[in-house]
Every structure is written in structure tokens, then in C-alpha cells.
Design an enzyme around this catalytic site. Structure first.
Site, PDB file in Angstrom:
ATOM      1  CG  HIS A  59      17.206 -25.623 -12.193  1.00 20.04           C
ATOM      2  ND1 HIS A  59      17.652 -25.557 -10.892  1.00 20.04           N
ATOM      3  CD2 HIS A  59      18.293 -25.895 -12.960  1.00 20.04           C
ATOM      4  CE1 HIS A  59      18.970 -25.761 -10.872  1.00 20.04           C
ATOM      5  NE2 HIS A  59      19.376 -25.957 -12.122  1.00 20.04           N
TER       6      HIS A  59
ATOM      7  CD  GLU B  62       0.635 -32.050 -39.735  1.00 20.95           C
ATOM      8  OE1 GLU B  62      -0.335 -31.506 -40.287  1.00 20.95           O
ATOM      9  OE2 GLU B  62       1.767 -31.531 -39.713  1.00 20.95           O
TER      10      GLU B  62
ATOM     11  CE  LYS C  32      -4.989 -26.398 -43.161  1.00 20.56           C
ATOM     12  NZ  LYS C  32      -4.224 -26.836 -44.330  1.00 20.56           N
TER      13      LYS C  32
END
Length: 525
Positions: A351, A322, A455
Site C-alpha cells: 500500500h 557506510e 565531523k
């Protein structure tokens, strides 16, 4: 001969802060001998920019704001007596509130002691507290913590399922600077409804951490919440864990917030040194610059070899991406800067994706986070003379060597143990590293225009959903395209909005068409 030359390079590029028990090793990054010299003009500019920021300059020019998270752990640095007093008073109030909650002076209805916390926030308002809670938490803490950190109804229900039986002893901390952040507000509305459903007065269980005079501040005051703590205008969400945003939940959980702040302050002190070779945060920033040619060409893989630090890569994802993911530089040029961050934990990663790191596409550099202390209990030998912790250390060093042999570069950061002081120091080093890197590549590391754009787009789509629903009628129904024409909207947006409605609203119906896009939407008969 090769191992001897690496030993020489290790001695040259291993930085230790002996009094903190902290070290950073950049010797496995293959930068050329003249790299620091060539970077010196940018380094000096970055140090000067940081000095300006810490003294109260407008470091976020887009939003005309100071950037003051460094003052939170050393209020004496604040540029005015009022700011200093504000920080110190807030910290005193946080400690007093937590102590009163633990002592039962601040209690739930019926005098029950608060034993659980529900924190409602998103992004930096949740990630910092989540990371530190996971790093420092134990079964002996006076309060445990749960999170609403999204606007996913199923996510709310999953948390409610866990806390339903002890809701009457749950303290809710709502964190939102503006009070208008939709995800946080939705979580608050859902929590309030759940408390009322149980016959509990929400205000007697709620605390706000918000901007003074915000919507949330006014709402909390009007509804007589237990307390309100300030979210300072000059602290961004991703650097807010040392404000009331992080300190209140951490104090309630019983962690030593003075030690947490002291660790950050100690790291700040050492990363003000204007000599790059002795400055851990500047070394980080320079290695990021070197690895990605100053353009983020390689991803940052964070591998903490400690379960308690498993959320650190998630925390750094926000802090780094950000802050540094920007379209334009400070001169207004299109640069598309940023560094992608991902990670797991050692030795789980052995793994999982270390196979690709060693043999696959070379588009990354690694940061190993090493913790000296294996456990606080008695060591158990799993083989003759070998403990589980020895294996963990062996896997870290072995993976580092194997990667280097395959031409993969890495940084290694070491702390003595996971405790409040060292977690504070670790966060502080990365915060300053991000600030330095922003200066090295000439971007504003403290704004987030892309987040705001998302937004606005979401708000527009929700408005469209309402309009589309108003066009629905009982009967044959209309296609998304027909509805879109009548409300002057994009048919695809309408199509998705109505499909979402049909999945969740029992009154909205879909009738299949010849093709998916020919589906007809209507209200139930």
C-alpha cells in the site's frame, strides 16, 4: 513451459541450510549461465581476503587496524590468546552484570531495582541494539529500552517525557569508542543534567561501553560509574552488535546472548565454505554485483514480511552504505562505489511503494525476508481455513511473482522464526556478504573517510558560530556579510549560523531588511 523452467531454475539456485532452517533463493535473479564461471577469479580473491581478515591481517589499511567482528562469536579464532581472553572475559562480565541487575544486587539508589534502560549512542552504537530490541522485545522482558541516538534536543525531551516518572529506576548505557563523539557526549550531558535535576546521582545509574583509556573511560572511572565495558579497537561501529555494544543492552533486556552469538557462529561456519554456490553470503555479494554491474547501478530494496524485522532495512542501510560507499578503490583509483539501501515491511509496502517497484523506473532489485512462524499463540481464522499469517505469506509470494512478471528481480531469504539464534545468523550473513562484495569490487569495506570529513566540517562551523556571535553588538546590528568580512568567513555560513542562534538564543535578534540577505543581527537591548 515458463513456470516449469522457473521450477528448474529454482532447484538449481535454491540454497538451504537444513540444520539451521535457513534458505536463500537467487533463482529470480536473471544472471546468465556462465556468470559464476566468469566471476571465479574475483570469488577466489574474495575468499582469500576473508581468510586473511579472519586470521588477523590488517584488513583496514587506512586505519592500520585488524577487523575482528568474526572473533566475537568464536573467540577461538582470535589471533592471540590475549584477544581471546579479552572477548571471553567481557562476555562473562556482561552476563554477570545483567544477572546482578535483574536480581537487584546492582540496584539504583535506595535499593530500587533497575527496570528501564536508556542507551546513548549513535550510528552503529545504537542501530544494532535498536534493531535487535525491536525484533526480540516483549512486554515480559525484565527491562525495557529507550534510545538517545541523535543530538536533537527535542528528541531528548520526547524520551525524557516517556521515562521521567521512572528515572530513578533507569540504567543509562553510554556507548562511544573514543568518548569524544559529539552526539553521544551531548546526550550524556543532557541525561546527567536531568538526573541531577531529579536529585539522582548520575554515576549510580551509569555504565560506559568505550575504548580502554578513552575520554569516556576516564570520566566514568573518575565519577564512579557502576561499570565500564571495553569497545575493541578492531571492531567497527557498524559490526559491533556482538560486542559489549550490543550484548550488554540485549542481556539487560533478558535476551539469550549465547544463542544470538551461536546463530552468528553457525552462519559464519557455513559462509566459510569456498564453494560460491553453497555459500549464502557469497551468493548475496554476487547477486549485488550482478544487479549493479559491479558499480551499484541498482538500489537494494529490503522487504521483511514481519513487523519484528521492520528496522532491518535501517540497520542494513548503515552496514551496506557506510561499508561500500567509497570514492577510491584499494589501488587509489576514483571509483565512487556503493549500493543505496532502503525498505519498509510487507505487506505495508503493498500500500506504499510497490506500485512504483512494479510499474516505475527499473533502478532496483528486491530482497524479501520471509519468516515461517506466524505467531506463538493460537492461530485465528479470519476466513474459512485462512489466517492473517496465510495472507502475509500470500502477499509475499504474490508480490514476488508480480514483480518478476514485470522484469523485476529479487532474492528471497527465509528463516524459521524470529529468535536470538536466527537474528544472529541473519546479521552474520549480511556482514560477510558486505565483506565479500568489498573484495569483489576492490574497495576497503571497513573505513569511513566520508563520515570523518562531515565531523570536521561541523566542528569548523560551530567555531564560526562562536566567532560570529562575538561580533554581535547591542543596537542597529550588522548583516551576515559585514560580520563575515570581519572574521574572514563565508557569508552564507555566517547567515545560517546567526539565524540558528536567533531561533534558539533569546539574546540574539534579527531585524528584517529589504531582502532576506540584508537582515541585521544584533544582541537584545
Amino acid at each position: 513451459m515458463a513456470s516449469f523452467s522457473l521450477w528448474q531454475r529454482f532447484q538449481q539456485y535454491f540454497l538451504s541450510y537444513a540444520d539451521l532452517g535457513f534458505s536463500i533463493d537467487i533463482s529470480r535473479m536473471k544472471f546468465p549461465d556462465d556468470f559464476f564461471e566468469k566471476m571465479q577469479p574475483r570469488i577466489e580473491k574474495a575468499f582469500a581476503a576473508m581468510r586473511g581478515l579472519e586470521s588477523g591481517a590488517i584488513a583496514n589499511p587506512d586505519e592500520k587496524r585488524m577487523v575482528g567482528h568474526y572473533w566475537l562469536r568464536n573467540p577461538a579464532l582470535a589471533p592471540s590468546p590475549e584477544l581471546r581472553a579479552d572477548i571471553e572475559e567481557t562476555n562473562k562480565r556482561v552476563k554477570r552484570f545483567a544477572a546482578d541487575a535483574h536480581a537487584g544486587k546492582i540496584a539504583a539508589e535506595g535499593g530500587k531495582r533497575f527496570e528501564h534502560i536508556l542507551l546513548i549512542g549513535i550510528g552503529g552504537s545504537a542501530l544494532g541494539p535498536q534493531f535487535v530490541a525491536d525484533a526480540l522485545g516483549s512486554s515480559h522482558d525484565p527491562m525495557d529500552i529507550y534510545f538517545f541516538d541523535n543530538t536533537d534536543p527535542d528528541g531528548f525531551d520526547r524520551v525524557f517525557d516517556k521515562i521521567d516518572r521512572f528515572l530513578s529506576q533507569t540504567l543509562v548505557v553510554v556507548v562511544s569508542k573514543s568518548g569524544g563523539t559529539k552526539e553521544t557526549r551531548n546526550g550524556m550531558v543532557e541525561a546527567e543534567a536531568k538526573f541531577e535535576q531529579k536529585g539522582l546521582r548520575f554515576g549510580k545509574h551509569a555504565v560506559a561501553v568505550t575504548g580502554v583509556g578513552s575520554e569516556l573511560d576516564k570520566y566514568a572511572e573518575k565519577n564512579e560509574w557502576l561499570a565500564r565495558f571495553p569497545m575493541h579497537d578492531w571492531v567497527g561501529g557498524r559490526t559491533s552488535v556482538m560486542s559489549a555494544v550490543g550484548l550488554l543492552p540485549l542481556a539487560l533486556e533478558g535476551f539469550d546472548i549465547d544463542e544470538f552469538l551461536a546463530g552468528a557462529a553457525a552462519m559464519d561456519e557455513r559462509t566459510r565454505i569456498p564453494d560460491a554456490t553453497q555459500n549464502a553470503a557469497m551468493l548475496l555479494a554476487l547477486m549485488w554485483y550482478y544487479a549493479g554491474n559491479g558499480k551499484g547501478e541498482k538500489d537494494m530494496v529490503i522487504l521483511p514480511y514481519k513487523d519484528r524485522l521492520a528496522l532491518f532495512s535501517k540497520y542494513l542501510q548503515q552496514l551496506v552504505m557506510e561499508s561500500l560507499g567509497k570514492e577510491k578503490d584499494l589501488d587509489g583509483k576514483i571509483v565512487h562505489q556503493g549500493i543505496a539501501v532502503y525498505g519498509n515491511k510487507g505487506s505495508t509496502d503493498q500500500h506504499a511503494y510497490v506500485q512504483q517497484l512494479r510499474d516505475g523506473v527499473l533502478n532496483f532489485f528486491v530482497t524479501f525476508i520471509e519468516v515461517d512462524k506466524d505467531r506463538h499463540g493460537t492461530a485465528l481464522e479470519v476466513e474459512n481455513g485462512v489466517t492473517s499469517g496465510d495472507y502475509l505469506h500470500g502477499f509475499l509470494r504474490g508480490t514476488r511473482s508480480a514483480l518478476y512478471e514485470s522484469g523485476r528481480e529479487s532474492i528471497t531469504v527465509n528463516i524459521p522464526e524470529v529468535n536470538p539464534f536466527n537474528i544472529g545468523a541473519l546479521i552474520a550473513m549480511y556482514e560477510r556478504g558486505v565483506g565479500f562484495y568489498g573484495s569483489l569490487v576492490n574497495i576497503n569495506a571497513y573505513n569511513q573517510p566520508g563520515v570523518e570529513a562531515g565531523k570536521k566540517a561541523a566542528t569548523k562551523l560551530l567555531q564560526l558560530q562562536k566567532q560570529a556571535r562575538e561580533e554581535l553588538t547591542v543596537g542597529a546590528g550588522k548583516t551576515a556579510e559585514e560580520i563575515a568580512r570581519s572574521i574572514d568567513a563565508d557569508p552564507e555560513d555566517v547567515f545560517h549560523a546567526l539565524r540558528h542562534l536567533a531561533s534558539n538564543d533569546p539574546h540574539t535578534r534579527i531585524k528584517a531588511g529589504d531582502e532576506t540577505v540584508d537582515e541585521k543581527f544584533s544582541l537584545e537591548q
